[in-house]
Design a protein around this motif. Structure first.
Motif, PDB file in Angstrom:
ATOM      1  N   ARG A 700     -81.255 -46.440  16.124  1.00 19.52           N
ATOM      2  CA  ARG A 700     -81.828 -47.101  14.516  1.00 19.52           C
ATOM      3  C   ARG A 700     -83.406 -46.000  14.539  1.00 19.52           C
ATOM      4  O   ARG A 700     -83.547 -46.240  16.102  1.00 19.52           O
ATOM      5  CB  ARG A 700     -82.081 -48.122  14.384  1.00 19.52           C
ATOM      6  CG  ARG A 700     -82.739 -48.577  12.948  1.00 19.52           C
ATOM      7  CD  ARG A 700     -82.866 -49.588  12.883  1.00 19.52           C
ATOM      8  NE  ARG A 700     -82.934 -50.179  11.203  1.00 19.52           N
ATOM      9  CZ  ARG A 700     -83.559 -51.418  10.296  1.00 19.52           C
ATOM     10  NH1 ARG A 700     -83.230 -52.339  11.340  1.00 19.52           N
ATOM     11  NH2 ARG A 700     -84.249 -51.133   9.428  1.00 19.52           N
ATOM     12  N   ASP A 701     -84.076 -45.621  14.135  1.00 21.16           N
ATOM     13  CA  ASP A 701     -85.832 -45.053  14.154  1.00 21.16           C
ATOM     14  C   ASP A 701     -86.526 -46.064  13.253  1.00 21.16           C
ATOM     15  O   ASP A 701     -85.576 -46.407  12.386  1.00 21.16           O
ATOM     16  CB  ASP A 701     -85.496 -43.775  12.661  1.00 21.16           C
ATOM     17  CG  ASP A 701     -86.936 -43.248  12.849  1.00 21.16           C
ATOM     18  OD1 ASP A 701     -87.773 -43.743  13.417  1.00 21.16           O
ATOM     19  OD2 ASP A 701     -86.480 -41.690  12.377  1.00 21.16           O
ATOM     20  N   ALA A 704     -89.760 -44.447   9.398  1.00 23.01           N
ATOM     21  CA  ALA A 704     -89.409 -43.227   8.957  1.00 23.01           C
ATOM     22  C   ALA A 704     -90.217 -42.960   8.007  1.00 23.01           C
ATOM     23  O   ALA A 704     -90.025 -43.674   6.571  1.00 23.01           O
ATOM     24  CB  ALA A 704     -87.848 -43.002   9.407  1.00 23.01           C
ATOM     25  N   ARG A 708     -83.465 -45.570   6.292  1.00 25.16           N
ATOM     26  CA  ARG A 708     -82.651 -45.227   7.485  1.00 25.16           C
ATOM     27  C   ARG A 708     -81.671 -45.887   7.554  1.00 25.16           C
ATOM     28  O   ARG A 708     -81.677 -47.262   7.226  1.00 25.16           O
ATOM     29  CB  ARG A 708     -83.468 -45.289   8.675  1.00 25.16           C
ATOM     30  CG  ARG A 708     -84.517 -43.867   9.468  1.00 25.16           C
ATOM     31  CD  ARG A 708     -83.873 -42.594   8.855  1.00 25.16           C
ATOM     32  NE  ARG A 708     -83.346 -41.658   9.359  1.00 25.16           N
ATOM     33  CZ  ARG A 708     -82.135 -40.766   8.779  1.00 25.16           C
ATOM     34  NH1 ARG A 708     -82.089 -40.742   7.314  1.00 25.16           N
ATOM     35  NH2 ARG A 708     -81.040 -40.801   9.662  1.00 25.16           N
ATOM     36  N   LEU A 738     -81.778 -36.888  17.351  1.00 27.44           N
ATOM     37  CA  LEU A 738     -82.153 -38.624  16.879  1.00 27.44           C
ATOM     38  C   LEU A 738     -83.167 -37.578  15.519  1.00 27.44           C
ATOM     39  O   LEU A 738     -84.113 -38.614  14.180  1.00 27.44           O
ATOM     40  CB  LEU A 738     -83.102 -38.434  17.539  1.00 27.44           C
ATOM     41  CG  LEU A 738     -82.963 -38.452  18.636  1.00 27.44           C
ATOM     42  CD1 LEU A 738     -83.900 -39.274  19.824  1.00 27.44           C
ATOM     43  CD2 LEU A 738     -82.015 -40.137  19.328  1.00 27.44           C
ATOM     44  N   ASN A 742     -86.659 -34.693   5.884  1.00 30.04           N
ATOM     45  CA  ASN A 742     -87.700 -35.913   5.328  1.00 30.04           C
ATOM     46  C   ASN A 742     -88.147 -34.883   4.072  1.00 30.04           C
ATOM     47  O   ASN A 742     -87.329 -34.789   3.123  1.00 30.04           O
ATOM     48  CB  ASN A 742     -88.696 -35.131   5.933  1.00 30.04           C
ATOM     49  CG  ASN A 742     -88.969 -33.473   6.314  1.00 30.04           C
ATOM     50  OD1 ASN A 742     -88.184 -32.824   5.526  1.00 30.04           O
ATOM     51  ND2 ASN A 742     -89.818 -32.620   6.866  1.00 30.04           N
ATOM     52  N   VAL A 749     -87.566 -34.191  13.668  1.00 31.04           N
ATOM     53  CA  VAL A 749     -87.085 -35.179  14.453  1.00 31.04           C
ATOM     54  C   VAL A 749     -88.644 -35.795  14.676  1.00 31.04           C
ATOM     55  O   VAL A 749     -89.589 -35.412  15.366  1.00 31.04           O
ATOM     56  CB  VAL A 749     -86.655 -35.049  16.127  1.00 31.04           C
ATOM     57  CG1 VAL A 749     -86.915 -36.127  16.638  1.00 31.04           C
ATOM     58  CG2 VAL A 749     -85.613 -34.216  16.518  1.00 31.04           C
ATOM     59  N   GLU A 750     -88.928 -37.283  13.753  1.00 31.49           N
ATOM     60  CA  GLU A 750     -90.262 -37.624  13.974  1.00 31.49           C
ATOM     61  C   GLU A 750     -90.771 -38.458  15.268  1.00 31.49           C
ATOM     62  O   GLU A 750     -89.862 -38.919  15.284  1.00 31.49           O
ATOM     63  CB  GLU A 750     -90.146 -38.839  12.222  1.00 31.49           C
ATOM     64  CG  GLU A 750     -90.238 -37.534  11.079  1.00 31.49           C
ATOM     65  CD  GLU A 750     -90.053 -38.145  10.025  1.00 31.49           C
ATOM     66  OE1 GLU A 750     -90.759 -38.092   8.818  1.00 31.49           O
ATOM     67  OE2 GLU A 750     -89.947 -39.947   9.831  1.00 31.49           O
ATOM     68  N   GLU A 753     -91.077 -44.803  17.560  1.00 34.05           N
ATOM     69  CA  GLU A 753     -90.645 -45.725  18.236  1.00 34.05           C
ATOM     70  C   GLU A 753     -88.452 -45.935  17.262  1.00 34.05           C
ATOM     71  O   GLU A 753     -88.498 -45.843  16.549  1.00 34.05           O
ATOM     72  CB  GLU A 753     -90.415 -47.545  18.155  1.00 34.05           C
ATOM     73  CG  GLU A 753     -89.765 -48.876  18.781  1.00 34.05           C
ATOM     74  CD  GLU A 753     -90.038 -49.120  18.653  1.00 34.05           C
ATOM     75  OE1 GLU A 753     -89.800 -50.920  18.634  1.00 34.05           O
ATOM     76  OE2 GLU A 753     -91.276 -50.263  17.719  1.00 34.05           O
ATOM     77  N   PHE A 754     -88.077 -46.079  18.962  1.00 33.95           N
ATOM     78  CA  PHE A 754     -86.357 -46.080  18.152  1.00 33.95           C
ATOM     79  C   PHE A 754     -85.913 -46.795  19.434  1.00 33.95           C
ATOM     80  O   PHE A 754     -86.335 -47.612  20.079  1.00 33.95           O
ATOM     81  CB  PHE A 754     -85.203 -44.613  18.365  1.00 33.95           C
ATOM     82  CG  PHE A 754     -85.519 -43.446  18.071  1.00 33.95           C
ATOM     83  CD1 PHE A 754     -84.769 -42.629  16.629  1.00 33.95           C
ATOM     84  CD2 PHE A 754     -87.528 -42.429  18.147  1.00 33.95           C
ATOM     85  CE1 PHE A 754     -85.418 -42.044  16.558  1.00 33.95           C
ATOM     86  CE2 PHE A 754     -87.516 -41.512  16.532  1.00 33.95           C
ATOM     87  CZ  PHE A 754     -86.057 -41.208  15.949  1.00 33.95           C
ATOM     88  N   HIS A 773     -88.681 -44.397  22.985  1.00 35.33           N
ATOM     89  CA  HIS A 773     -89.712 -43.542  21.535  1.00 35.33           C
ATOM     90  C   HIS A 773     -89.896 -42.158  22.501  1.00 35.33           C
ATOM     91  O   HIS A 773     -89.517 -41.226  23.298  1.00 35.33           O
ATOM     92  CB  HIS A 773     -91.534 -43.556  22.618  1.00 35.33           C
ATOM     93  CG  HIS A 773     -91.493 -44.931  22.348  1.00 35.33           C
ATOM     94  ND1 HIS A 773     -91.123 -45.782  23.117  1.00 35.33           N
ATOM     95  CD2 HIS A 773     -92.364 -45.843  21.282  1.00 35.33           C
ATOM     96  CE1 HIS A 773     -91.698 -47.425  22.793  1.00 35.33           C
ATOM     97  NE2 HIS A 773     -92.446 -47.017  21.084  1.00 35.33           N
TER      98      HIS A 773
END
Length: 776
Positions: A700-701, A704, A708, A738, A742, A749-750, A753-754, A773
């Motif tokens: 999970r992002d 973002a 998401r 990941l 956008n 890929v931003e 934290e994931f 991260h």
């Protein structure tokens, strides 16, 4: 009407001298020349009629098509492809027939261009006597890439041995609405699982090395794209998907198939996106498919869909305009009998714009035929397949065994104890029939559940007793293709009063036995592809057991005898009564020709089920959508008076043994650009049976730029362990996995934290969490 094999032989008698004295540059037969050069040399010598014919097709087998006129009108001019689907001939006759046609085209037509011979291979080659593996949704339940690749390597060799060199498989649609009758043809609801199992299928069909070898076939996945998102679960209905979702999730299985699997064919969707039918969608078939994804193969229409631009979608006024729209959009073949493309000869003559488009489409077809080596050897040889055929029984058994998913096992009733059982009641409409699912041959051999249990106890004092109890529908069919003659009319269930005596008889039998094996689910009418002119086949508004099956289940369960339910079906069902009251539930989907043997072995512990659900089971159809990877805002509250949790979540499946996942560790806390995240864990079998666990990794992002899903599957591994055995495994999550589409509709890929979750299903409550991260 003339039988084709006799016609092919008579055509071979035409004089070879029919083209004598004509000067033709034969250098395109020189395999040492580059493919592009060979294509250029051949294209320059083709007449307008020959070019158009290369984009045309016809049937060899179906009686409702006049292949006399087809052959005489088109074959001599070099038709591009033939449909040889669901042949009823023995394998050697298939080979003989196709080789005769290829020989005629090679030796008696002006340019000798070989044919594509199209076939189906959804879960086996669709031909008489061919191996039938578990249906696609069941193969997805194996969560086993290597197995699926082996299955389709077998299928490709069998198809090629019988003359087929191009198949319309796999289905890469994402199935999130179980009301849709074609869920059974898919690999489930999740883009990653569909992508991975789909890629394994493509590799099995085409092989991993290019060009495609003599025991492999060109793979043409379908239906490009968003077909599984048909409104209301109605086949052919518009696909109402936003572009971000379309690009990020719907396209992903096709992207992998194109860029990693190097597919050589693709079939567009029946439906439309934003008002433009797929078969006339230049943005889709040229802009995205060829220019963005880099597809270099051929686009084959779904059957009659070029004509449907006129007669269903009404975006053109006649078939000629339909042909022009499809040709411009990027469709290479008008299947099955080129009703529209045949009109192009007179229409294009002198039209420079469409002559250029025609040349482009024909070049794409010729290029693939050169790449596949069909000019060098278009013929089939059953000798190669003879070696593979020896693995048929073991491979169909293994695939079915790995597909079975255990959904409930109250008080460990399974596996059944042979020592305690003297009478087994096998009850239900699917107890003594094998439903193979859509795109299966008419003529096949298989083992029913009743037969499987009778075979197991043949030389013992255990009695296997049978009662059907009820039907599923009034109409009965031995295969999907035998429902096709129902062009109109209504599929009906049987009134309860007409079946009450059969239900009571089944309940009485249940009360006299030690255990009941209750076999319920679907048939070829209640779940299948629904064609818009065929009445009400396949798609459903409700998902409960059709007909009087639930009345049967209640009566049998109320007998007091332990009940093991075997579900045989093509979509996720709402079976809350069974989930609450049956002692055990085994999900079999459609397991193929060895259904009964595998189920008997599962029930009595010769096999340990290890499959996992590729779709979510809703409690009620009113709960839809219920697929697992939704946005958090969709689950803030339940409906009033309802439990909003699924009956069984995506990825769920029990075992006769117990597993533990421990010592989870990431190889790094912060991932730099283009680095992978590798997660390691120990998987232990803490129970008393050997078994398989499917370890699943979700992410999970956390924050973002666009919303998401709560979690998304990004990795999995099926692990086989003996009792007491532990194994350290690794699952890699690539950097690109990941990313997101956008605000500017660009893939990115931003940083940030994931969350990473590890477990044995998508149920958040049982997943173990880690944090990492992505660096700026």
């Amino acid at each position: 009407m003339i039988r084709f094999i006799g016609m092919a032989i008579s055509l071979l008698l035409l004089p070879v001298s029919m083209f004598a004295g004509e000067k033709i540059d034969r250098r395109y037969w020189d395999a040492s020349l580059p493919v592009e050069k060979r294509t250029e040399i051949l294209l320059k010598q083709m007449t307008l009629e020959e070019k158009v014919n290369q984009l045309c097709s016809g049937f060899l087998r179906f009686r409702q098509y006049d292949y006399d006129s087809l052959t005489r009108a088109n074959l001599l001019s070099g038709i591009g492809a033939l449909q040889y689907i669901n042949s009823s001939k023995p394998a050697d006759k298939d080979t003989e027939t196709i080789n005769a046609v290829q020989k005629f085209v090679r030796e008696k037509t002006r340019l000798g261009i070989p044919l594509f011979v199209h076939g189906e291979a959804l879960h086996g080659h669709v031909a008489r006597g061919a191996a039938s593996f578990p249906q696609a949704i069941a193969l997805a339940s194996t969560w086993d890439r290597d197995l699926v690749e082996k299955v389709f390597s077998y299928v490709s060799c069998e198809a090629r041995s019988r003359g087929t060199n191009f198949v319309f498989s796999p289905v890469l649609d994402i199935a999130r609405d179980p009301r849709w009758g074609r869920m059974e043809e898919t690999y489930g609801e999740d883009p990653y699982l569909v992508s991975e199992i789909g890629l394994a299928c493509v590799r099995g069909l085409q092989g991993r090395d290019l060009p495609i070898g003599r025991n492999h076939v060109a793979s043409s996945p379908k239906h490009f794209a968003a077909y599984g998102q048909c409104a209301g679960g109605r086949n052919f209905a518009p696909a109402n998907v936003p572009e971000r979702l379309f690009r990020e999730e719907i396209l992903e299985p096709f992207r992998k198939a194109v860029q990693i699997g190097h597919i050589k064919g693709i079939m567009p969707s029946h439906s439309e996106i934003d008002g433009i039918p797929a078969h006339a969608n230049e943005w889709l078939l040229t802009g995205i498919l060829r220019e963005e994804l880099g597809f270099s193969g051929v686009v084959v229409s779904d059957y009659h869909d070029v004509e449907r631009l006129n007669i269903l979608h009404h975006i053109v006024s006649d078939n000629t305009e339909a042909a022009k729209a499809a040709l411009k959009a990027g469709v290479n073949f008008d299947l099955p009998i080129s009703t529209c493309y045949k009109t192009l000869i007179d229409e294009i003559r002198g039209n420079r714009e469409y002559m250029e488009i025609l040349d482009r489409r024909v070049s794409e077809v010729l290029r693939l035929k050169f790449e596949m080596g069909l000019f060098e050897n278009p013929y089939s040889d059953g000798a190669d397949f003879a070696k593979q055929e020896k693995t048929r029984d073991s491979l169909t058994y293994l695939a079915a065994a790995k597909a079975v998913t255990l959904l409930k096992n109250e008080n460990g009733i399974l596996p059944l104890d042979r020592r305690k059982i003297k009478k087994i009641a096998v009850i239900g409409p699917n107890a003594d029939v094998v439903i193979l699912g859509g795109y299966s041959p008419k003529k096949y051999e298989s083992v029913t559940i009743r037969q499987g249990l009778e075979n197991m106890f043949k030389d013992t004092d255990v009695q296997v007793l049978y009662s059907k109890g009820c039907e599923i529908t009034k109409q009965k069919s031995a295969s999907q293709f035998e429902t096709g003659n129902l062009k109109s009319g209504k599929i009906e269930t049987i009134p309860l009063e007409e079946e009450i005596s059969g239900i009571e008889e089944a309940a009485k039998l249940a009360s006299e036995c030690d255990v009941v094996v209750l076999c319920v689910g679907d048939n070829y009418y209640t779940t299948r592809e629904a064609i818009y002119f065929e009445g009400n086949l396949g798609d459903r508004s409700e998902l409960q057991l059709a007909g009087n099956q639930e009345y049967l289940a209640r009566a049998v369960i109320q007998s007091g005898t332990p009940v093991v339910t075997v579900l045989m079906h093509g979509r996720s069902l709402t079976v809350d009564y069974l989930a609450e009251n049956a002692d055990a539930i085994v999900d079999a989907w459609y397991l193929g020709e060895q259904t009964g043997t595998v189920i008997a072995d599962i029930l009595f512990g010769e096999l340990n089920p290890g499959g996992k659900l590729p779709v979510t089971y809703p409690r009620k159809s009113s709960q839809l959508p219920v697929y697992y990877d939704q946005k958090e805002s969709g689950f803030l509250k339940s409906y009033l008076f309802e439990d909003n949790t699924p009956l069984w979540p995506f990825g769920f499946g029990l075992s006769y043994t117990e597993f533990k996942i421990s010592d989870i560790a990431l190889d790094k806390d912060t991932i730099q650009k283009n680095e992978s995240c590798i997660v390691r864990m120990t998987v232990s079998n803490t129970g008393k049976y050997a078994g398989d666990e499917v370890v699943q990794v979700y992410i999970r992002d956390v924050v973002a730029s666009v919303t998401r899903p709560m979690i998304q599957l990004k990795g999995f591994s099926r692990v086989s362990l003996q009792p007491g055995e532990s194994r350290r495994i690794s699952i890699e999550i690539p950097y690109d996995a990941l990313g997101l589409i956008n605000k500017d509709y660009e893939y990115e890929v931003e940083p940030g934290e994931f969350k990473l979750y590890v477990g044995s299903s998508s149920d958040l409550a049982q997943l173990q969490e880690q944090t990492f991260h992505v660096a700026n």
